[in-house]
Write a protein that holds these residues in place. Sequence first.
Motif, mmCIF file in Angstrom:
data_model
loop_
_atom_site.group_PDB
_atom_site.id
_atom_site.type_symbol
_atom_site.label_atom_id
_atom_site.label_comp_id
_atom_site.label_asym_id
_atom_site.label_seq_id
_atom_site.Cartn_x
_atom_site.Cartn_y
_atom_site.Cartn_z
ATOM 1 N N ILE A 1 33.359 24.940 6.737
ATOM 2 C CA ILE A 1 33.769 24.192 7.790
ATOM 3 C C ILE A 1 33.028 23.549 8.831
ATOM 4 N N ASN A 2 32.983 22.431 9.074
ATOM 5 C CA ASN A 2 31.952 21.968 10.159
ATOM 6 C C ASN A 2 32.926 21.186 11.083
ATOM 7 N N THR A 3 32.887 21.575 12.504
ATOM 8 C CA THR A 3 33.792 20.919 13.412
ATOM 9 C C THR A 3 32.721 20.080 14.478
ATOM 10 N N PHE A 4 33.100 18.931 14.997
ATOM 11 C CA PHE A 4 32.523 18.121 15.840
ATOM 12 C C PHE A 4 33.542 17.957 17.028
ATOM 13 N N ILE A 5 33.230 18.430 18.117
ATOM 14 C CA ILE A 5 33.893 18.015 19.392
ATOM 15 C C ILE A 5 33.288 17.309 20.460
ATOM 16 N N GLY A 6 34.110 16.366 20.782
ATOM 17 C CA GLY A 6 33.462 15.575 21.816
ATOM 18 C C GLY A 6 34.132 15.734 23.088
ATOM 19 N N THR A 7 33.324 16.239 24.179
ATOM 20 C CA THR A 7 34.099 16.865 25.512
ATOM 21 C C THR A 7 33.556 15.671 26.684
ATOM 22 N N VAL A 8 34.201 15.678 27.592
ATOM 23 C CA VAL A 8 33.882 14.864 28.643
ATOM 24 C C VAL A 8 32.812 15.290 29.494
ATOM 25 N N ARG A 9 31.635 14.861 29.682
ATOM 26 C CA ARG A 9 30.565 15.318 30.232
ATOM 27 C C ARG A 9 30.412 14.860 31.632
ATOM 28 N N GLU A 10 29.998 15.700 32.438
ATOM 29 C CA GLU A 10 29.770 15.182 33.993
ATOM 30 C C GLU A 10 28.819 14.128 34.394
ATOM 31 N N PHE A 11 27.708 14.248 33.805
ATOM 32 C CA PHE A 11 26.779 13.301 34.193
ATOM 33 C C PHE A 11 26.116 12.429 33.035
ATOM 34 N N THR A 12 26.035 11.015 33.205
ATOM 35 C CA THR A 12 25.351 10.161 32.325
ATOM 36 C C THR A 12 24.648 9.492 33.122
ATOM 37 N N HIS A 13 23.183 9.370 32.695
ATOM 38 C CA HIS A 13 21.992 8.851 33.324
ATOM 39 C C HIS A 13 22.049 9.133 34.828
ATOM 40 N N ILE B 1 41.060 14.630 11.645
ATOM 41 C CA ILE B 1 40.556 14.139 13.109
ATOM 42 C C ILE B 1 41.615 13.948 13.982
ATOM 43 N N ALA B 2 41.489 14.587 15.239
ATOM 44 C CA ALA B 2 42.281 14.147 16.346
ATOM 45 C C ALA B 2 41.637 13.814 17.575
ATOM 46 N N HIS B 3 42.270 12.709 18.169
ATOM 47 C CA HIS B 3 41.570 12.045 19.371
ATOM 48 C C HIS B 3 42.544 11.822 20.358
ATOM 49 N N ALA C 1 37.924 15.532 23.913
ATOM 50 C CA ALA C 1 38.486 14.115 23.887
ATOM 51 C C ALA C 1 38.701 13.948 22.099
ATOM 52 N N VAL C 2 37.873 14.513 21.370
ATOM 53 C CA VAL C 2 37.969 14.363 20.124
ATOM 54 C C VAL C 2 37.518 15.647 19.221
ATOM 55 N N VAL C 3 38.234 15.996 18.190
ATOM 56 C CA VAL C 3 37.953 17.237 17.272
ATOM 57 C C VAL C 3 38.019 16.490 15.697
#
Lengths: 154, 154
Positions: free
Chosen positions: B29-41, B79-81, B92-94
């Motif tokens: 099973i592969n999961t990708f988890i998108g999280t809210v990152r503090e810094f962008t550029h 997928i859940a968003h 944010a997303v799994v």
Amino acid sequence: MTKKFWITEQPLSINEVVERVSRREAGAINTFIGTVREFTHGKRTLHLEYQAYRSMAEKKLEQIGAEIAEKWPSAETAIAHRIGSLKIEEIAVVIAVSTPHRSEAFEASRYAIERIKEIVPIWKKEHWEDGEEWIGNQKGTKEYVNGVPDKEEK
Amino acid sequence: MTKKFWITEQPLSINEVVERVSRREAGAINTFIGTVREFTHGKRTLHLEYQAYRSMAEKKLEQIGAEIAEKWPSAETAIAHRIGSLKIEEIAVVIAVSTPHRSEAFEASRYAIERIKEIVPIWKKEHWEDGEEWIGNQKGTKEYVNGVPDKEEK
């Protein structure tokens, strides 16, 4: 510090592994979960038994984490591997890698599972429907007829 | 049948998504988890706000599942968003993909997150330290000055 690389006889929790790599700098976490599959080449597995040289196995998992940190400096890795008797569908291994951006998380997670199969001294006994068999090393390239590697392989 | 593709305002549970693809035939099973990152550029995010055309977004997630089933027939996808206001480090997303063998799980999971960015009508407002901004579509290639896509993009 909480351990990030460990061998356990307890059921694995995906969340527990993910928590150890989740952080404010990461925007991506990839996990790989290895579970016990019922059929291999048409043969039915009833359950699996994993054994390990425990302290060596944990050292090798740590080594994989260090290799990843060198190849992907922004990555954080945690890996837990279960040993003992596992039923079908139970989780044998959980890898979690967090990175700022998603490409590296996928690459490093993939690298981790391939390296686990290559260098971590964990081996398994398949309890088939029609008998049982020590499978040898994880890549299936060596057979451990006595259930454990020969001394020179330790 | 339990839903495998959904949008929610509630915190996401990785286990809940994984459970929907775990099965006796799968070994990976592969999961990708998108999280809210503090810094962008180098810019600090305080929190993020996601909005979606909810029913369309769920349909598009289902479509991605169907695309995966066509490309990797042995794969099962969930997928859940999440939408609404998310703090730093929140999920944010799994994505979870189960397959008999690991290569396909990695490939299909990667495919899923790229397709989400391409076709799912979810957009976000960044609340920066020094102001706020609607980011537009998820690839960052279009700006939604009013916070939502123009009609022809729906």
